[in-house]
Design a protein around this motif. Structure first.
Motif, PDB file in Angstrom:
ATOM      1  N   UNK A 235     -11.851  46.604  75.670  1.00 58.32           N
ATOM      2  CA  UNK A 235     -12.832  45.852  74.883  1.00 58.32           C
ATOM      3  C   UNK A 235     -13.525  46.756  73.885  1.00 58.32           C
ATOM      4  N   UNK A 236     -13.886  47.949  74.376  1.00 53.84           N
ATOM      5  CA  UNK A 236     -14.592  48.906  73.517  1.00 53.84           C
ATOM      6  C   UNK A 236     -13.706  49.331  72.344  1.00 53.84           C
ATOM      7  N   UNK A 237     -12.464  49.688  72.648  1.00 54.21           N
ATOM      8  CA  UNK A 237     -11.544  50.159  71.601  1.00 54.21           C
ATOM      9  C   UNK A 237     -11.309  49.053  70.566  1.00 54.21           C
ATOM     10  N   UNK A 238     -11.088  47.838  71.069  1.00 48.71           N
ATOM     11  CA  UNK A 238     -10.814  46.733  70.128  1.00 48.71           C
ATOM     12  C   UNK A 238     -12.039  46.453  69.252  1.00 48.71           C
ATOM     13  N   UNK A 239     -13.237  46.493  69.866  1.00 48.15           N
ATOM     14  CA  UNK A 239     -14.460  46.256  69.085  1.00 48.15           C
ATOM     15  C   UNK A 239     -14.608  47.305  67.999  1.00 48.15           C
ATOM     16  N   UNK A 240     -14.309  48.552  68.359  1.00 45.85           N
ATOM     17  CA  UNK A 240     -14.417  49.647  67.409  1.00 45.85           C
ATOM     18  C   UNK A 240     -13.473  49.431  66.225  1.00 45.85           C
ATOM     19  N   UNK A 241     -12.221  49.084  66.551  1.00 48.94           N
ATOM     20  CA  UNK A 241     -11.231  48.837  65.493  1.00 48.94           C
ATOM     21  C   UNK A 241     -11.677  47.676  64.613  1.00 48.94           C
ATOM     22  N   UNK A 242     -12.191  46.624  65.280  1.00 50.53           N
ATOM     23  CA  UNK A 242     -12.625  45.435  64.551  1.00 50.53           C
ATOM     24  C   UNK A 242     -13.770  45.809  63.594  1.00 50.53           C
ATOM     25  N   UNK A 243     -14.683  46.646  64.100  1.00 48.76           N
ATOM     26  CA  UNK A 243     -15.829  47.070  63.284  1.00 48.76           C
ATOM     27  C   UNK A 243     -15.352  47.813  62.033  1.00 48.76           C
ATOM     28  N   UNK A 244     -14.422  48.751  62.248  1.00 48.51           N
ATOM     29  CA  UNK A 244     -13.873  49.515  61.115  1.00 48.51           C
ATOM     30  C   UNK A 244     -13.206  48.558  60.124  1.00 48.51           C
ATOM     31  N   UNK A 245     -12.458  47.620  60.652  1.00 45.41           N
ATOM     32  CA  UNK A 245     -11.732  46.666  59.803  1.00 45.41           C
ATOM     33  C   UNK A 245     -12.717  45.807  58.989  1.00 45.41           C
ATOM     34  N   UNK A 246     -13.821  45.422  59.657  1.00 43.74           N
ATOM     35  CA  UNK A 246     -14.837  44.600  58.968  1.00 43.74           C
ATOM     36  C   UNK A 246     -15.419  45.384  57.786  1.00 43.74           C
ATOM     37  N   UNK A 247     -15.786  46.637  58.054  1.00 45.11           N
ATOM     38  CA  UNK A 247     -16.372  47.479  57.001  1.00 45.11           C
ATOM     39  C   UNK A 247     -15.390  47.596  55.819  1.00 45.11           C
ATOM     40  N   UNK A 248     -14.127  47.902  56.158  1.00 48.30           N
ATOM     41  CA  UNK A 248     -13.121  48.071  55.107  1.00 48.30           C
ATOM     42  C   UNK A 248     -12.985  46.784  54.292  1.00 48.30           C
ATOM     43  N   UNK A 249     -12.906  45.646  54.978  1.00 55.42           N
ATOM     44  CA  UNK A 249     -12.743  44.362  54.295  1.00 55.42           C
ATOM     45  C   UNK A 249     -13.952  44.046  53.423  1.00 55.42           C
ATOM     46  N   UNK A 250     -15.157  44.356  53.975  1.00 50.99           N
ATOM     47  CA  UNK A 250     -16.387  44.102  53.208  1.00 50.99           C
ATOM     48  C   UNK A 250     -16.381  44.890  51.911  1.00 50.99           C
ATOM     49  N   UNK A 251     -16.053  46.174  52.017  1.00 56.82           N
ATOM     50  CA  UNK A 251     -16.027  47.034  50.830  1.00 56.82           C
ATOM     51  C   UNK A 251     -14.996  46.509  49.831  1.00 56.82           C
ATOM     52  N   UNK A 252     -13.807  46.165  50.392  1.00 57.71           N
ATOM     53  CA  UNK A 252     -12.735  45.640  49.539  1.00 57.71           C
ATOM     54  C   UNK A 252     -13.205  44.406  48.780  1.00 57.71           C
ATOM     55  N   UNK A 253     -13.871  43.484  49.529  1.00 59.51           N
ATOM     56  CA  UNK A 253     -14.321  42.232  48.937  1.00 59.51           C
ATOM     57  C   UNK A 253     -15.367  42.474  47.849  1.00 59.51           C
TER      58      UNK A 253
END
Ligand code: UDP
Ligand code: MG
Length: 314
Positions: A235-253
């Protein structure tokens, strides 16, 4: 003279029992300074096991039996035998002669060397299918790696134990028993000796592959909460990956505007997370189911009849 009780769980063993007693008696006759008694536990057999046991009891005064009201499983049968034993030493073994009685002298020597237990492990798994050998290998390495109880690969339920150790085992009164683990969990000095596995001569194994899988699951859940920890880590690892992905997507957007295509990403993420959640719920369920069964506090076995005298029964 020291006493030894031989506990033998039996489920549909009518064919092998006379042979078992004959072979074991031959070994016992060669061992001096010990008196032996059999405690057969008829685990709700559907064949004539109980009748055979009664005949054997009428021929040999040291043959005792306990008969269950229904099939409770080998683990319960072993518990019943241990609970009703009174001897200085207790041997637990299978009825099918896959645990050769000729090992008795070595086992007795092992325990007299100052150990509380002398247990056996299979040297070679002859007579077992490749898939069963593989399942067994995976189980032992998994069990040894993730739980507190350590046992050699191929450890079987064939052993001699001191009274002290048997009393300790009886204190662990869980209904869903996994004796291999319980024997190790209680501690005490154990000597491991090797024996050559022999094929079952008569009758057939009572274990299906599914049965073995459930047994392995019982073993793992009974002595380890590592699978629960793994869920948390996952759960922790997936949340971490998801968080990184969110940041990347936000910046991209923010920088490049909304990128509409995303069908494959969304689908993969949904399916992947769905699978992980199902798996986690399944693992949680395994533990919760066991808690539920354990809280009912049902007896480990129900005795139908026995030829143990009142003073024999604790
Ligand atoms: N047994 C039992 N209750 C059961 C299944 C098996 O008491 O529900 C006994 C069986 O009679 C035998 C021992 O447990 O003495 C080991 O069973 P089996 O030989 O079928 O197992 P395997 O040697 O194949 O692991
Ligand atoms: Mg067997």
């Amino acid at each position: 003279m020291k006493t030894i009780d031989i506990i033998v769980p039996c489920y549909n063993e009518e064919e092998v029992l006379p042979l078992f007693v004959k072979e074991t008696n031959e070994v016992i006759a060669t061992i001096e300074h010990y008196s032996f008694r059999y405690i057969f536990v008829d685990d709700g057999s559907k064949d004539k096991t109980l009748k055979v046991l009664k005949t054997l009891a009428s021929r040999f005064s040291n043959v005792k039996y306990i008969s269950f009201s229904r099939n409770f499983g080998k683990e319960s049968a072993m518990y019943a035998g241990l609970e009703n034993s009174t001897a200085d030493y207790v041997i637990v073994m299978d009825a099918d002669l896959q645990h050769p009685p000729k090992m008795f002298p070595a086992m007795i020597q092992g325990i007299e060397e100052g150990n509380d237990c002398c247990a056996l492990y299979r040297a070679k798994q002859t007579g077992e299918s490749k898939i069963r050998q593989l399942v067994s290998k995976i189980f032992f390495s998994f069990q040894n790696n993730i739980s507190d109880v350590k046992m050699p690969d191929g450890a079987v339920d064939y052993r001699i134990m001191s009274r002290k150790m048997v009393d300790a085992i009886l204190k662990l009164s869980e209904v869903q028993r996994f004796s291999k683990g319980i024997f190790c969990w209680v501690g005490f000095k154990t000597k491991w000796i090797e024996y050559q596995n022999v094929e079952r001569t008569v009758g057939e194994t009572k274990w299906s592959l599914w049965g073995l899988f459930k047994y392995a699951l019982d073993g793992i859940t009974a002595f380890s909460v590592t699978p629960l920890r793994l869920i948390a880590v996952m759960g922790f690892v997936i949340s971490l990956l998801a968080f990184i992905y969110i940041i990347v997507t936000l910046i991209q957007t923010l920088c490049f505007g909304i990128d509409v295509p995303g069908y494959v990403t969304t689908l993969c993420a949904t399916l992947f997370l769905g699978g992980i959640i199902e798996l986690s719920v399944g693992i949680l369920g395994e533990y919760i189911g066991r808690i539920y069964m354990e809280t009912k506090n049902r007896p480990i076995y129900i005795m139908g009849e026995t030829n143990l005298d009142d003073e024999d029964i604790l």
